[in-house]
Motif scaffolding. Structure first.
Motif, PDB file in Angstrom:
ATOM      1  N   UNK A 104       0.832  -1.205   0.000  1.00  0.00           N
ATOM      2  CA  UNK A 104       0.000   0.000   0.000  1.00  0.00           C
ATOM      3  C   UNK A 104       0.860   1.246   0.000  1.00  0.00           C
ATOM      4  N   UNK A 167      -0.779  -7.665 -10.175  1.00  0.00           N
ATOM      5  CA  UNK A 167      -1.434  -8.548  -9.203  1.00  0.00           C
ATOM      6  C   UNK A 167      -1.596  -7.833  -7.868  1.00  0.00           C
ATOM      7  N   UNK A 169      -1.861  -4.604  -7.289  1.00  0.00           N
ATOM      8  CA  UNK A 169      -2.938  -3.623  -7.387  1.00  0.00           C
ATOM      9  C   UNK A 169      -4.297  -4.307  -7.292  1.00  0.00           C
ATOM     10  N   UNK A 170      -4.465  -5.385  -8.034  1.00  0.00           N
ATOM     11  CA  UNK A 170      -5.740  -6.104  -8.015  1.00  0.00           C
ATOM     12  C   UNK A 170      -6.039  -6.663  -6.627  1.00  0.00           C
ATOM     13  N   UNK A 172      -5.027  -5.626  -3.775  1.00  0.00           N
ATOM     14  CA  UNK A 172      -5.333  -4.576  -2.810  1.00  0.00           C
ATOM     15  C   UNK A 172      -6.713  -3.967  -3.060  1.00  0.00           C
ATOM     16  N   UNK A 173      -7.020  -3.756  -4.331  1.00  0.00           N
ATOM     17  CA  UNK A 173      -8.270  -3.088  -4.665  1.00  0.00           C
ATOM     18  C   UNK A 173      -9.457  -4.013  -4.504  1.00  0.00           C
ATOM     19  N   UNK A 174      -9.268  -5.257  -4.837  1.00  0.00           N
ATOM     20  CA  UNK A 174     -10.395  -6.153  -4.951  1.00  0.00           C
ATOM     21  C   UNK A 174     -10.051  -7.513  -4.365  1.00  0.00           C
ATOM     22  N   UNK A 177     -12.028 -10.715  -5.053  1.00  0.00           N
ATOM     23  CA  UNK A 177     -11.936 -11.354  -6.366  1.00  0.00           C
ATOM     24  C   UNK A 177     -10.528 -11.897  -6.595  1.00  0.00           C
ATOM     25  N   UNK A 178      -9.541 -11.002  -6.421  1.00  0.00           N
ATOM     26  CA  UNK A 178      -8.164 -11.455  -6.572  1.00  0.00           C
ATOM     27  C   UNK A 178      -7.629 -11.825  -5.188  1.00  0.00           C
TER      28      UNK A 178
ATOM     29  N   UNK B 110      -7.529   5.064  -8.290  1.00  0.00           N
ATOM     30  CA  UNK B 110      -7.483   3.700  -7.764  1.00  0.00           C
ATOM     31  C   UNK B 110      -6.731   3.655  -6.441  1.00  0.00           C
ATOM     32  N   UNK B 114      -8.087   2.975  -2.206  1.00  0.00           N
ATOM     33  CA  UNK B 114      -7.609   2.082  -1.147  1.00  0.00           C
ATOM     34  C   UNK B 114      -8.075   2.562   0.228  1.00  0.00           C
ATOM     35  N   UNK B 115      -8.347   3.846   0.327  1.00  0.00           N
ATOM     36  CA  UNK B 115      -8.749   4.397   1.629  1.00  0.00           C
ATOM     37  C   UNK B 115     -10.113   5.065   1.560  1.00  0.00           C
ATOM     38  N   UNK B 123     -14.707   1.527  -8.404  1.00  0.00           N
ATOM     39  CA  UNK B 123     -13.610   0.781  -9.032  1.00  0.00           C
ATOM     40  C   UNK B 123     -13.999  -0.684  -9.210  1.00  0.00           C
ATOM     41  N   UNK B 124     -14.523  -1.265  -8.161  1.00  0.00           N
ATOM     42  CA  UNK B 124     -14.885  -2.679  -8.216  1.00  0.00           C
ATOM     43  C   UNK B 124     -15.954  -2.924  -9.275  1.00  0.00           C
ATOM     44  N   UNK B 127     -14.427  -2.773 -12.690  1.00  0.00           N
ATOM     45  CA  UNK B 127     -13.565  -3.926 -12.922  1.00  0.00           C
ATOM     46  C   UNK B 127     -14.395  -5.160 -13.266  1.00  0.00           C
ATOM     47  N   UNK B 158      -9.381 -11.859 -15.595  1.00  0.00           N
ATOM     48  CA  UNK B 158      -8.842 -11.193 -14.407  1.00  0.00           C
ATOM     49  C   UNK B 158      -7.332 -11.094 -14.468  1.00  0.00           C
ATOM     50  N   UNK B 162      -4.865  -7.814 -14.614  1.00  0.00           N
ATOM     51  CA  UNK B 162      -3.755  -7.604 -13.681  1.00  0.00           C
ATOM     52  C   UNK B 162      -2.464  -7.318 -14.432  1.00  0.00           C
ATOM     53  N   UNK B 165      -2.624  -3.835 -15.739  1.00  0.00           N
ATOM     54  CA  UNK B 165      -2.377  -2.844 -14.696  1.00  0.00           C
ATOM     55  C   UNK B 165      -0.885  -2.723 -14.417  1.00  0.00           C
TER      56      UNK B 165
END
Lengths: 197, 197
Positions: A104, A167, A169-170, A172-174, A177-178, B110, B114-115, B123-124, B127, B158, B162, B165
């Motif tokens: 992060x 990977x 980023x994915x 952390x964000x989601x 799913x990931x 993005x 995260x926060x 975002x989700x 995606x 997916x 990734x 990204x």
DNA sequence: ACTCGTACCATACAGTCGTACTGTACAGGT
DNA sequence: ACCTGTACAGTACGACTGTATGGTACGAGT
């Protein structure tokens, strides 16, 4: 020189406060005052150790970088190359609380580096180091016949880093799913392709 | 209803100002005042169309998302699946000034997501849409025998995202190392692996 | 004993932040 | 002619920002 050591210790304490705030609340919650509060010291003490906020952030970024490098160097380099490489890559994946925090923070600084030449410089430097160390591992694996000979180590290392970043980023964000499982599976699949003939 | 249309136009103008500032100077340079100045309007006008800054940022994120979706929908879907998929993926890669701007903005939002649960939600959602549309393309390619049958479309989509990204991040941070040529080559290599038996 | 640099502290300053408030020009309905 | 809602402009408020300043406690050197 206990003097210089203590000086570095105080600086590190403050940088760890920067790290915690960035990980938990984001980089734009980092101010001289929030850092001081997080570290339980006065504003002036932060200023004493870092003349400006820019200096604090620069040092903060270098601190994370150093942390990641240290983690990479502490690995066990004795096993088969595939295992070593895997451990090396997993340093960057957010697969536990510690690594979630550091990725992060890394991402936050990396994005800010898009608009800050000084931060970008640090980022580029670290990336070069990581890429070259990964490339060295790949080349060594090729010598040992454990990694496919046809690929260019340097280029493959860069690609691996890119996949890792994505990977991360994915994840952390989601994270639903990931998942950790899928992220590591993706890394393993990549290593499979790299190691099989 | 020309009324409602004009209203949306005004909003869009302001959101484009947010976009430009974010792309050129970063998300933390976005304030009510800088947006007003960039759009050449008064502070109160920005407030009139977006009651709070949060609302402005939310709408700003949705605006980028919509932009990217639109670009994806405008593609030519008539050719071979590999070509379609490639075009679809290249929407996200910073390979020209336009895409550099949009990926920069996307990354900035993005990371802030995260926060920020609200930003994360957007975002989700996007995606999921992108993944499912990519998965549909892959599945269609499998039906046509143009893509390897063994892989799970959703999971592969997916993974593709990734990789994308990661490449994007690398290309933005270190364009001299991860060049446009190398980025697209990486995508092509991935598609090769996906299409070959 | 005196001085000096280190290591802080509390506080002040100018600027920017998000937001709120007041005022107004004007188009449309009645 | 009057009223109302829309679409702004100008400005002010309190909070917070990075930074600067002045003061102090204290260990070390001479």
């Amino acid at each position: 020189m206990a003097r210089a050591e203590e000086y570095e210790d105080r600086r590190r304490e403050l940088l760890e406060a920067v790290f915690r705030i960035t990980a938990e609340r984001g980089l734009d919650e980092v101010s001289i005052r929030t850092v001081a509060a997080e570290a339980g010291v006065s504003v002036a003490k932060v200023q004493y150790y870092f003349r400006t906020k820019d200096e604090l952030l620069l040092a903060g970024f270098e601190h994370v970088m150093q942390l990641l490098e240290t983690r990479q160097q502490r690995l066990d380099y004795s096993g088969p190359m595939r295992q070593v490489l895997r451990d090396c890559l997993l340093v960057w994946l957010p697969i536990d609380a510690e690594r979630i925090a550091s990725t992060r923070v890394f991402l936050a600084f990396a994005v800010r580096a898009l608009h800050s030449p000084q931060l970008a410089e640090i980022e580029v430097k670290l990336e070069e180091e990581v890429v070259s160390s990964l490339a060295a591992l790949i080349a060594r694996g090729q010598e040992l016949g454990q990694i496919r000979a046809g690929v260019d180590p340097e280029q493959q290392a860069q690609l691996l880093l890119a996949v890792l970043d994505g990977l991360t980023l994915q994840m952390l964000l989601n994270p639903e799913v990931m998942t950790v499982r899928r992220g590591t599976a993706a890394v393993d699949a990549y290593l499979d392709a790299l190691c099989s003939s």
